[in-house]
Motif scaffolding. Structure first.
Motif, PDB file in Angstrom:
ATOM      1  N   LEU A 277       6.930  -2.882   4.199  1.00  0.00           N
ATOM      2  CA  LEU A 277       6.110  -3.981   3.687  1.00  0.00           C
ATOM      3  C   LEU A 277       4.654  -3.561   3.530  1.00  0.00           C
ATOM      4  N   LEU A 278       4.144  -2.787   4.486  1.00  0.00           N
ATOM      5  CA  LEU A 278       2.759  -2.323   4.416  1.00  0.00           C
ATOM      6  C   LEU A 278       2.542  -1.418   3.206  1.00  0.00           C
ATOM      7  N   SER A 279       3.487  -0.512   2.961  1.00  0.00           N
ATOM      8  CA  SER A 279       3.371   0.419   1.828  1.00  0.00           C
ATOM      9  C   SER A 279       3.425  -0.324   0.499  1.00  0.00           C
ATOM     10  N   LEU A 280       4.329  -1.287   0.388  1.00  0.00           N
ATOM     11  CA  LEU A 280       4.458  -2.059  -0.852  1.00  0.00           C
ATOM     12  C   LEU A 280       3.188  -2.870  -1.109  1.00  0.00           C
ATOM     13  N   ALA A 281       2.660  -3.504  -0.070  1.00  0.00           N
ATOM     14  CA  ALA A 281       1.425  -4.267  -0.228  1.00  0.00           C
ATOM     15  C   ALA A 281       0.269  -3.361  -0.646  1.00  0.00           C
ATOM     16  N   ALA A 282       0.198  -2.167  -0.046  1.00  0.00           N
ATOM     17  CA  ALA A 282      -0.871  -1.216  -0.388  1.00  0.00           C
ATOM     18  C   ALA A 282      -0.781  -0.800  -1.849  1.00  0.00           C
ATOM     19  N   LEU A 283       0.414  -0.531  -2.316  1.00  0.00           N
ATOM     20  CA  LEU A 283       0.620  -0.124  -3.709  1.00  0.00           C
ATOM     21  C   LEU A 283       0.155  -1.204  -4.674  1.00  0.00           C
ATOM     22  N   LEU A 284       0.563  -2.433  -4.430  1.00  0.00           N
ATOM     23  CA  LEU A 284       0.207  -3.536  -5.323  1.00  0.00           C
ATOM     24  C   LEU A 284      -1.300  -3.797  -5.319  1.00  0.00           C
ATOM     25  N   TYR A 285      -1.901  -3.737  -4.151  1.00  0.00           N
ATOM     26  CA  TYR A 285      -3.344  -3.988  -4.050  1.00  0.00           C
ATOM     27  C   TYR A 285      -4.123  -2.889  -4.766  1.00  0.00           C
ATOM     28  N   GLN A 286      -3.674  -1.641  -4.643  1.00  0.00           N
ATOM     29  CA  GLN A 286      -4.374  -0.541  -5.309  1.00  0.00           C
ATOM     30  C   GLN A 286      -4.257  -0.641  -6.829  1.00  0.00           C
ATOM     31  N   LEU A 287      -3.144  -1.178  -7.329  1.00  0.00           N
ATOM     32  CA  LEU A 287      -3.032  -1.420  -8.778  1.00  0.00           C
ATOM     33  C   LEU A 287      -4.064  -2.450  -9.233  1.00  0.00           C
ATOM     34  N   MET A 288      -4.284  -3.473  -8.404  1.00  0.00           N
ATOM     35  CA  MET A 288      -5.306  -4.459  -8.741  1.00  0.00           C
ATOM     36  C   MET A 288      -6.688  -3.817  -8.810  1.00  0.00           C
TER      37      MET A 288
ATOM     38  N   SER B 137      -2.637   6.219   2.116  1.00  0.00           N
ATOM     39  CA  SER B 137      -2.729   4.952   1.378  1.00  0.00           C
ATOM     40  C   SER B 137      -2.846   3.781   2.352  1.00  0.00           C
ATOM     41  N   GLY B 138      -2.237   3.931   3.537  1.00  0.00           N
ATOM     42  CA  GLY B 138      -2.382   2.896   4.556  1.00  0.00           C
ATOM     43  C   GLY B 138      -3.809   2.773   5.050  1.00  0.00           C
ATOM     44  N   ILE B 139      -4.524   3.908   5.106  1.00  0.00           N
ATOM     45  CA  ILE B 139      -5.938   3.874   5.491  1.00  0.00           C
ATOM     46  C   ILE B 139      -6.754   3.164   4.419  1.00  0.00           C
ATOM     47  N   LEU B 140      -6.496   3.492   3.144  1.00  0.00           N
ATOM     48  CA  LEU B 140      -7.190   2.819   2.047  1.00  0.00           C
ATOM     49  C   LEU B 140      -6.947   1.312   2.113  1.00  0.00           C
ATOM     50  N   PHE B 141      -5.700   0.950   2.383  1.00  0.00           N
ATOM     51  CA  PHE B 141      -5.346  -0.465   2.465  1.00  0.00           C
ATOM     52  C   PHE B 141      -6.075  -1.141   3.619  1.00  0.00           C
ATOM     53  N   GLY B 142      -6.278  -0.406   4.704  1.00  0.00           N
ATOM     54  CA  GLY B 142      -6.993  -0.958   5.841  1.00  0.00           C
ATOM     55  C   GLY B 142      -8.459  -1.234   5.552  1.00  0.00           C
ATOM     56  N   LEU B 143      -9.001  -0.623   4.482  1.00  0.00           N
ATOM     57  CA  LEU B 143     -10.394  -0.844   4.099  1.00  0.00           C
ATOM     58  C   LEU B 143     -10.517  -1.772   2.895  1.00  0.00           C
TER      59      LEU B 143
END
Length: 407
Positions: free
Chosen positions: A360-371, A201-207
């Motif tokens: 913090l990175l994991s929480l941000a990734a989760l919220l962004y993926q919900l969007m 999920s961190g990789i997805l967030f990085g993109l």
């Protein structure tokens, strides 16, 4: 009256806009933890997330160019879900800021003393000073903020990546053993536990973030052909830079020593010490710090202006409606600063900088993926709800194409 002709963008312009917005050396230590398999994982992430997100946001931006994800979801799912979508986009950035700031603070630490990169008091004080200064700069208006972003984009993205790439090549040419394996079987990703999926999920967030640049789709010359070319080119550039940068750090820094916040700076320190030029470390750290601060300034204002768009529909309390003479949403920026200040204090209560950073990175990734879930659902619905709305770019193969990409 003569009408001013809008300058049309090319496929290469779109590619470099996405490169500047998404690719960052800050993400490379996380990618480096996967070793050689990062090549396969980035390719998977591009196919299942980055390219579909780019195509969907391009169609939506060319049909509804105003206010981004807020308008897209509002038109498809109604006002409440539109607010939820833009709030998710804003709050994930608010949670993400301490991780950007931690990277910036560790880079600043290496200007003076690398030991400061693990000193919580130094990091927190630097984080807060840097963030509030960047916030105050944004009070001066988009012209100044945009100028700072333009000056620092090159230093924040291209220079560090090129530099660490050449240094890691010199590391191998010198005959120093690589810290990662280059065997074919190391390409296969390892998903044996939930921890591995969380890291993915961190990789997805990085993109993530391509929807920000999709607003330019309507200004692309021959968008049906040029925009997809720009997306594929940006995917190649982003995947290429990310892969090379991650492998460069992985080659130099032992896997168990990689720190998410300071891994990039550690790689520079390792290799500069090996080449007997430790005096260059403060110079490199200053360049990276300057670039990181400029990029932070850009991200501080972008999501805040998106959230501010909801005030015209009365979705926020009166305090958040405040603008200054430069048209900047000062109410939201101040509230954002207070939340970031509180979140930054998490570093006092966690056992290590690495654990605080990852939470913090994991929480941000989760919220962004919900969007993104809301954005993909909205794209499918809008094909049926407003089929006659003109879109300068459409995902090919009709509704079937949209379903395939959206799902």
């Amino acid at each position: 009256m003569t009408r001013t002709k809008t300058r049309l963008l090319t496929a290469s312009t779109i590619a470099f806009i996405n490169l500047a917005a998404i690719c960052n050396i800050k993400n490379f230590p996380l990618f480096a933890e996967f070793g050689l398999s990062i090549i396969s994982l980035l390719a998977i992430a591009a196919i299942i997330f980055f390219i579909p997100a780019a195509f969907v946001s391009a169609e939506l931006a060319s049909g509804w160019p105003d206010r981004g994800v807020y308008t897209w979801v509002r038109e498809a799912l109604g006002p409440r879900m539109g607010f939820v979508a833009v709030w998710l986009q804003w709050i994930e950035n608010v949670i993400y800021y301490p991780t950007i700031l931690t990277f910036t603070a560790t880079a600043i630490a290496y200007i003076f003393d690398p030991q400061l990169a693990t000193n919580k008091f130094f990091l927190i004080s630097t984080i807060l000073i840097t963030f509030w200064l960047a916030t105050l700069v944004n009070f001066l208006g988009m012209a100044i903020s945009g100028f700072i972003s333009m000056i620092t984009a090159l230093l924040g993205t291209v220079v560090p990546v090129v530099l660490i790439t050449f240094l890691s090549a010199g590391w191998l040419i010198k005959g120093i053993p690589s810290q990662i394996s280059f065997h074919w079987n190391a390409l296969a990703p390892d998903f044996h536990s939930l921890k591995d999926l969380v890291l993915f999920s961190g990789i997805l967030f990085g993109l993530a973030g391509v929807e920000m640049s999709a607003v330019h789709a309507k200004n692309v010359e021959n968008p049906k052909i040029a925009y997809p070319k720009g997306i594929f080119l940006s995917a190649i550039l982003i995947l290429g830079f990310s892969t090379i940068g991650a492998l460069a750090i992985g080659i130099i820094v032992p896997l168990h020593d990689i720190q998410l916040a300071s891994g990039a700076m550690e790689a520079f320190r390792y290799v500069l010490d090996e080449f007997n030029v430790p005096w260059a470390m403060p110079v490199v750290a200053a360049i990276v710090s300057f670039g990181a601060i400029g990029m932070l300034s850009t991200w501080i204002v972008g999501p805040s202006r998106s959230l501010f768009a909801t005030t015209m529909h009365g979705d926020l309390p009166p305090f958040f409606h405040k603008e200054n003479k430069k048209g900047m949403p000062v109410g939201i920026l101040i509230a954002q600063g207070i939340i970031v200040t509180i979140l930054s204090l998490i570093f006092f209560f966690m056992p290590s900088i690495n654990s605080s950073y990852w939470i913090l990175l994991s929480l941000a990734a989760l919220l962004y993926q919900l969007m993104y879930v809301l954005m993909f659902i909205s794209a499918i619905i809008l094909r049926y709800k407003f089929p006659k709305v003109e879109r300068m770019y459409r995902i090919p193969f009709g509704n079937v194409g949209m379903w395939i990409v959206g799902v």
